[in-house]
Scaffold this motif. Structure first.
Motif, short mmCIF file in Angstrom:
data_model
loop_
_atom_site.label_atom_id
_atom_site.label_comp_id
_atom_site.label_asym_id
_atom_site.label_seq_id
_atom_site.Cartn_x
_atom_site.Cartn_y
_atom_site.Cartn_z
N LEU A 45 0.82 -1.21 0.00
CA LEU A 45 0.00 0.00 0.00
C LEU A 45 0.85 1.26 0.00
CD1 LEU A 45 -2.95 -0.89 2.40
CD2 LEU A 45 -3.03 -0.56 -0.07
N GLN A 46 1.93 1.26 0.76
CA GLN A 46 2.80 2.43 0.78
C GLN A 46 3.41 2.70 -0.59
OE1 GLN A 46 3.28 4.70 3.14
NE2 GLN A 46 1.83 3.65 4.46
N SER A 47 3.80 1.65 -1.29
CA SER A 47 4.38 1.84 -2.62
C SER A 47 3.31 2.29 -3.62
CB SER A 47 5.08 0.58 -3.10
OG SER A 47 4.15 -0.47 -3.26
N LEU A 48 2.09 1.77 -3.50
CA LEU A 48 1.02 2.21 -4.39
C LEU A 48 0.65 3.67 -4.16
CD1 LEU A 48 -1.32 -0.91 -4.44
CD2 LEU A 48 0.29 -0.17 -6.19
N PHE A 49 0.67 4.12 -2.92
CA PHE A 49 0.45 5.54 -2.64
C PHE A 49 1.60 6.39 -3.17
CE2 PHE A 49 -2.49 4.36 0.99
CZ PHE A 49 -3.62 4.88 0.38
N TYR A 50 2.83 5.92 -3.01
CA TYR A 50 3.99 6.70 -3.44
C TYR A 50 3.99 6.93 -4.95
CZ TYR A 50 8.79 8.11 -4.26
OH TYR A 50 9.90 8.80 -4.64
N PHE A 51 3.67 5.89 -5.71
CA PHE A 51 3.66 6.01 -7.16
C PHE A 51 2.33 6.53 -7.70
CE2 PHE A 51 7.09 2.84 -6.62
CZ PHE A 51 8.11 3.60 -7.18
N ARG A 52 1.45 6.94 -6.80
CA ARG A 52 0.15 7.55 -7.12
C ARG A 52 -0.73 6.65 -7.97
NH1 ARG A 52 2.90 13.23 -7.76
NH2 ARG A 52 2.96 13.72 -5.55
N ILE A 53 -0.66 5.36 -7.70
CA ILE A 53 -1.55 4.41 -8.37
C ILE A 53 -2.91 4.41 -7.66
CG2 ILE A 53 -1.89 1.96 -8.90
CD1 ILE A 53 1.19 1.82 -9.20
N LEU A 54 -2.89 4.55 -6.36
CA LEU A 54 -4.12 4.68 -5.58
C LEU A 54 -4.48 6.16 -5.46
CD1 LEU A 54 -3.60 2.14 -2.69
CD2 LEU A 54 -5.02 1.88 -4.69
N PRO A 55 -5.75 6.47 -5.23
CA PRO A 55 -6.12 7.89 -5.07
C PRO A 55 -5.37 8.53 -3.91
CG PRO A 55 -8.07 6.48 -5.09
CD PRO A 55 -6.87 5.59 -5.12
N ARG A 56 -5.19 9.79 -4.03
CA ARG A 56 -4.44 10.56 -3.04
C ARG A 56 -5.13 10.51 -1.68
NH1 ARG A 56 0.48 12.33 -2.55
NH2 ARG A 56 0.70 14.36 -1.57
N VAL A 61 -3.13 9.65 7.04
CA VAL A 61 -3.75 8.35 6.77
C VAL A 61 -2.70 7.38 6.25
CG1 VAL A 61 -5.41 7.16 5.28
CG2 VAL A 61 -6.03 9.32 6.36
N ARG A 62 -1.86 7.83 5.33
CA ARG A 62 -0.82 6.95 4.79
C ARG A 62 0.17 6.54 5.87
NH1 ARG A 62 0.11 11.03 0.49
NH2 ARG A 62 2.08 11.26 1.58
N PHE A 63 0.60 7.50 6.69
CA PHE A 63 1.62 7.22 7.71
C PHE A 63 1.08 6.31 8.81
CE2 PHE A 63 3.79 8.36 11.68
CZ PHE A 63 5.08 8.02 11.34
N PHE A 64 -0.01 6.73 9.43
CA PHE A 64 -0.53 5.96 10.57
C PHE A 64 -1.17 4.64 10.12
CE2 PHE A 64 -0.57 10.27 12.51
CZ PHE A 64 0.40 10.01 13.46
N GLY A 65 -1.84 4.64 8.98
CA GLY A 65 -2.43 3.40 8.48
C GLY A 65 -1.36 2.39 8.10
#
Length: 97
Positions: A45-56, A61-65
């Motif tokens: 999930l962290q990599s998908l958020f980083y490469f903006r594959i998942l919605p912003r 939320v990214r850090f604590f989740g």
């Protein structure tokens, strides 16, 4: 790395097989598999958020989740190595017979 950890976690949950490097220490393979699954999900999930594959999502939320998934997975992996093995009813204690 996340996909590899997820694949190993699913494999461990389905078959009970644990990698040879940790086979001696793991007493509960199902906990180990679930922990690997959670830790791998966090990394993926962290990599998908980083490469903006998942919605912003907000950084909180990214850090604590991500950290919640990662630490829960690591806790389960540690518990799978520290807890005593379960006593099987098929293998009764010889002193109690």
């Amino acid at each position: 790395m996340g996909l590899l950890a997820i694949a190993l976690g699913i494999w461990t949950l389905r078959t009970g097989w644990v990698a040879p490097t940790v086979r001696r220490q793991v007493t509960r393979p199902k906990l180990h598999g679930l922990g690997a699954l959670l830790a791998g999900t966090s990394v993926l999930l962290q990599s998908l958020f980083y490469f903006r594959i998942l919605p912003r999502a907000s950084w909180e939320v990214r850090f604590f989740g991500g950290n919640a998934f990662l630490f829960a997975g690591l806790l389960l992996i540690v518990l799978s190595q520290l807890l005593r093995p379960r006593q099987s009813p098929d293998h009764a204690d010889p002193s109690s017979v």
